[in-house]
Design a protein around this motif. Structure first.
Motif, short mmCIF file in Angstrom:
data_model
loop_
_atom_site.label_atom_id
_atom_site.label_comp_id
_atom_site.label_asym_id
_atom_site.label_seq_id
_atom_site.Cartn_x
_atom_site.Cartn_y
_atom_site.Cartn_z
N PHE A 152 -2.09 1.22 -14.95
CA PHE A 152 -3.11 0.96 -13.94
C PHE A 152 -3.03 -0.49 -13.46
O PHE A 152 -3.02 -0.77 -12.25
N LEU A 153 -2.94 -1.42 -14.41
CA LEU A 153 -2.86 -2.83 -14.04
C LEU A 153 -1.55 -3.15 -13.32
O LEU A 153 -1.53 -3.93 -12.36
N ALA A 154 -0.45 -2.55 -13.78
CA ALA A 154 0.85 -2.79 -13.15
C ALA A 154 0.85 -2.30 -11.69
O ALA A 154 1.37 -2.98 -10.79
N LEU A 155 0.27 -1.13 -11.45
CA LEU A 155 0.19 -0.60 -10.09
C LEU A 155 -0.68 -1.48 -9.20
O LEU A 155 -0.34 -1.76 -8.04
N ALA A 156 -1.82 -1.91 -9.74
CA ALA A 156 -2.70 -2.78 -8.96
C ALA A 156 -1.98 -4.07 -8.56
O ALA A 156 -2.07 -4.52 -7.41
N HIS A 157 -1.22 -4.66 -9.49
CA HIS A 157 -0.50 -5.90 -9.21
C HIS A 157 0.64 -5.68 -8.22
O HIS A 157 1.00 -6.59 -7.46
N SER A 158 1.20 -4.48 -8.19
CA SER A 158 2.35 -4.22 -7.31
C SER A 158 1.94 -3.89 -5.89
O SER A 158 2.80 -3.81 -5.00
N SER A 159 0.64 -3.70 -5.64
CA SER A 159 0.18 -3.23 -4.33
C SER A 159 0.63 -4.15 -3.19
O SER A 159 1.11 -3.68 -2.16
N PHE A 160 0.49 -5.45 -3.37
CA PHE A 160 0.84 -6.38 -2.29
C PHE A 160 2.35 -6.44 -2.05
O PHE A 160 2.79 -6.78 -0.96
N PHE A 161 3.15 -6.10 -3.07
CA PHE A 161 4.60 -6.09 -2.88
C PHE A 161 5.03 -4.93 -1.99
O PHE A 161 6.07 -5.00 -1.34
N GLU A 215 7.46 5.18 8.47
CA GLU A 215 6.71 6.01 9.42
C GLU A 215 5.48 6.62 8.78
O GLU A 215 4.41 6.71 9.39
N GLU A 216 5.63 7.07 7.55
CA GLU A 216 4.51 7.61 6.77
C GLU A 216 4.41 6.87 5.44
O GLU A 216 5.43 6.38 4.92
N PRO A 217 3.21 6.76 4.87
CA PRO A 217 3.04 6.02 3.62
C PRO A 217 3.82 6.65 2.45
O PRO A 217 3.89 7.88 2.34
N TYR A 218 4.38 5.80 1.60
CA TYR A 218 4.98 6.27 0.36
C TYR A 218 3.86 6.56 -0.65
O TYR A 218 2.83 5.89 -0.65
N PHE A 219 4.11 7.55 -1.50
CA PHE A 219 3.11 7.89 -2.52
C PHE A 219 2.85 6.69 -3.43
O PHE A 219 1.71 6.44 -3.84
N PHE A 220 3.91 5.94 -3.73
CA PHE A 220 3.74 4.78 -4.61
C PHE A 220 2.78 3.77 -3.99
O PHE A 220 1.93 3.20 -4.69
N SER A 221 2.90 3.55 -2.69
CA SER A 221 2.01 2.60 -2.00
C SER A 221 0.56 3.07 -2.07
O SER A 221 -0.36 2.28 -2.33
N LEU A 222 0.35 4.35 -1.82
CA LEU A 222 -1.01 4.90 -1.89
C LEU A 222 -1.58 4.77 -3.29
O LEU A 222 -2.75 4.39 -3.47
N ALA A 223 -0.76 5.06 -4.31
CA ALA A 223 -1.21 4.94 -5.70
C ALA A 223 -1.51 3.49 -6.05
O ALA A 223 -2.52 3.18 -6.71
N ALA A 224 -0.65 2.57 -5.61
CA ALA A 224 -0.82 1.15 -5.94
C ALA A 224 -2.10 0.60 -5.31
O ALA A 224 -2.88 -0.10 -5.97
N TYR A 225 -2.32 0.91 -4.03
CA TYR A 225 -3.53 0.39 -3.38
C TYR A 225 -4.79 1.08 -3.87
O TYR A 225 -5.88 0.48 -3.87
N THR A 226 -4.68 2.33 -4.29
CA THR A 226 -5.84 3.00 -4.91
C THR A 226 -6.21 2.29 -6.21
O THR A 226 -7.40 2.05 -6.49
N CYS A 227 -5.21 1.96 -7.00
CA CYS A 227 -5.46 1.22 -8.24
C CYS A 227 -6.05 -0.16 -7.96
O CYS A 227 -6.90 -0.64 -8.71
N LEU A 228 -5.61 -0.79 -6.85
CA LEU A 228 -6.18 -2.09 -6.49
C LEU A 228 -7.67 -1.95 -6.17
O LEU A 228 -8.48 -2.78 -6.59
N GLY A 229 -8.02 -0.91 -5.42
CA GLY A 229 -9.43 -0.67 -5.13
C GLY A 229 -10.24 -0.42 -6.39
O GLY A 229 -11.34 -0.98 -6.57
N ALA A 230 -9.70 0.41 -7.28
CA ALA A 230 -10.39 0.68 -8.55
C ALA A 230 -10.48 -0.58 -9.40
O ALA A 230 -11.48 -0.81 -10.09
N TYR A 231 -9.45 -1.40 -9.33
CA TYR A 231 -9.42 -2.67 -10.08
C TYR A 231 -10.58 -3.57 -9.64
O TYR A 231 -11.28 -4.16 -10.46
N ILE A 232 -10.80 -3.68 -8.33
CA ILE A 232 -11.88 -4.51 -7.81
C ILE A 232 -13.24 -4.00 -8.28
O ILE A 232 -14.11 -4.77 -8.71
N ILE A 233 -13.41 -2.68 -8.23
CA ILE A 233 -14.68 -2.09 -8.67
C ILE A 233 -14.89 -2.31 -10.17
O ILE A 233 -15.99 -2.67 -10.62
#
Length: 439
Positions: free
Chosen positions: A92-101, A109-127
């Motif tokens: 969870f922490l690794a994905l949150a940290h990787s979001s900005f990369f 053209e369409e979002p990668y699943f990894f990007s969606l997962a990483a930014y979701t973890c970033l949102g959960a991290y903030i909460i």
């Protein structure tokens, strides 16, 4: 004197963040005009990514201590589930940290699943950080108020200590799911009627559709944009305006995702002004050319006459200014220039201004109080809890319609999509249908 090696991990991260921030400001101020646009783009993005991750290390350390170290001292450490839990928290922490990369390497053209997962973890991290801090503050306040008397009733200290992270995690999971579901819904269509002083009677009930903060990039792609375009076309606007932050990437990287914009066919035109994120791409010139190829006119500190279909003598002035971030970044040839944008816009005619940031709207009204309507975005309505409070206090106009003086209105869109984190809590994505009335 304490050496750097003797500092705690949190202190080292804070020092690293400070150093990166210093060099980031140095780059903005002194290297901006000496570097090529692409080099500057990558340098600033990399610096921002390192800066954010250095700050996040402080929070991640706290998350690890609260959700893993706390339980390692209890009987739960011998449980079969403890090791999978440790792995889950680490991932969870690794994905949150990787979001900005992902903004640097995973845009298509369409979002990668990894990007969606990483930014979701970033949102959960903030909460999660918020609730750990809030519950910790409540616990400390209780101990302070209870004083020594609290010790008498403290039967099981470990169980009470474990309650805080468990409750924080549960609240985070619930709010993350709610936020994801909310953001996955199509934008709501909000119809707003605005009386515009000096609007010709032949242009009464003119319909302007306002889009803002679509943020094509790691988590918003062609499918989402095509949905927005379909919704706009169904409204049959006379004019469509996009008030900045259309994109988070370079034009050539994400060009296929932008193609649906070519279907916009408002009879009185489609117009665009830059937001701060366009300047973060360092590719504004190419974006202007791409938008022009879709028959979308950028208003680069300039204006156009919107002429009534019923009478060529009836018109109002539609103007647009560059985002104020261009001045901060020293982006050559760009920057908010209200005098230039409103040249030939007489106070005898109605004036509508497009300005991405509410701060720019405030500055514009201080200089030209005769502006009748300003359309802005930028705030996202805070996008998600707990960021809403910060967005509210940092902007002179937060979200919705504001009346300023006798004959001036400001409308701030909460955004048509979202930036990065595919979540909305306490806000809703919106396509705004603005009906202009002649008083």
């Amino acid at each position: 004197m304490i050496s750097f090696k003797q500092l705690s991990l949190e202190a080292k991260a804070a020092v690293a963040a400070g150093v990166v921030f210093f060099f980031m400001m140095l780059s903005r101020s002194y290297l901006a005009e000496q570097l090529e646009l692409k080099t500057r783009h990558w340098l600033l993005r990399l610096q921002m990514t390192v800066f954010v991750n250095a700050l996040m290390l402080i929070g991640s350390r706290h998350v690890w201590r609260s959700t893993v170290t706390t339980f390692s001292r209890s009987s739960a450490a011998s449980s079969f589930c403890f090791m999978p839990w440790k792995i889950a928290v680490l991932m969870f922490l690794a994905l949150a940290h990787s979001s900005f990369f992902t903004l640097l390497f995973l845009v298509a053209e369409e979002p990668y699943f990894f990007s969606l997962a990483a930014y979701t973890c970033l949102g959960a991290y903030i909460i999660l950080i918020f609730f750990l801090f809030a519950l910790g503050s409540v616990e400390q306040a209780y101990k302070f108020l209870a004083g020594r008397g609290a010790k008498a009733g403290s039967g099981n200290k470990n169980s009470r200590t474990a309650m805080k992270p468990v409750l924080a995690v549960m609240l985070t999971v619930v709010l993350t799911i709610v936020g994801l579901l909310n953001a996955s819904q199509p934008p709501t269509v909000n119809s707003v009627e605005v009386p515009v002083h000096k609007l010709p009677s032949t242009m009464n009930n003119l319909k302007v559709v306002l889009l803002s903060d679509i943020h094509l990039g790691p988590t918003v792609g062609k499918t989402k944009l095509a949905m927005i375009v379909r919704m706009v076309k169904a409204l049959k606007p006379d004019i469509t305006v996009i008030v900045g932050d259309l994109t988070d990437s370079e034009a050539d990287v994400i060009r296929p995702a932008v193609e649906p914009l070519g279907e916009l066919n408002s009879p009185l035109g489609t117009y665009f002004v830059t937001g701060n994120h366009e300047y973060y791409t360092s590719d504004v010139g190419n974006w202007f050319e791409l938008l022009k190829s879709f028959n979308i006119q950028p208003l680069h500190n300039e204006n156009v006459k919107i002429v009534s279909p019923k009478s060529t003598d009836d018109w109002f002035c539609l103007a647009g200014v560059d985002d104020i971030e261009a001045d901060v970044l020293r982006y050559s040839g760009h920057g908010m220039d209200l005098k230039k944008a409103l040249s030939d816009c007489s106070s005898e005619r109605a004036i509508v201004l497009l300005a991405h940031q509410p701060v720019a709207a405030k500055w514009a009204l201080q200089e030209r109080p005769d502006i009748n309507l300003i359309l802005s975005g930028h705030t996202h309505g805070g996008q998600m809890f707990p960021l809403n409070a910060g967005a509210y206090f940092l902007n002179p106009f937060f979200v919705g319609l504001y009346k300023v003086g006798q004959n001036t209105f400001v409308y701030v869109s909460p955004g048509t999509m979202y930036f990065g984190i595919p979540m909305r809590l306490g806000s809703r994505a919106e396509i705004t249908e603005i009906i202009l009335h002649s008083p």
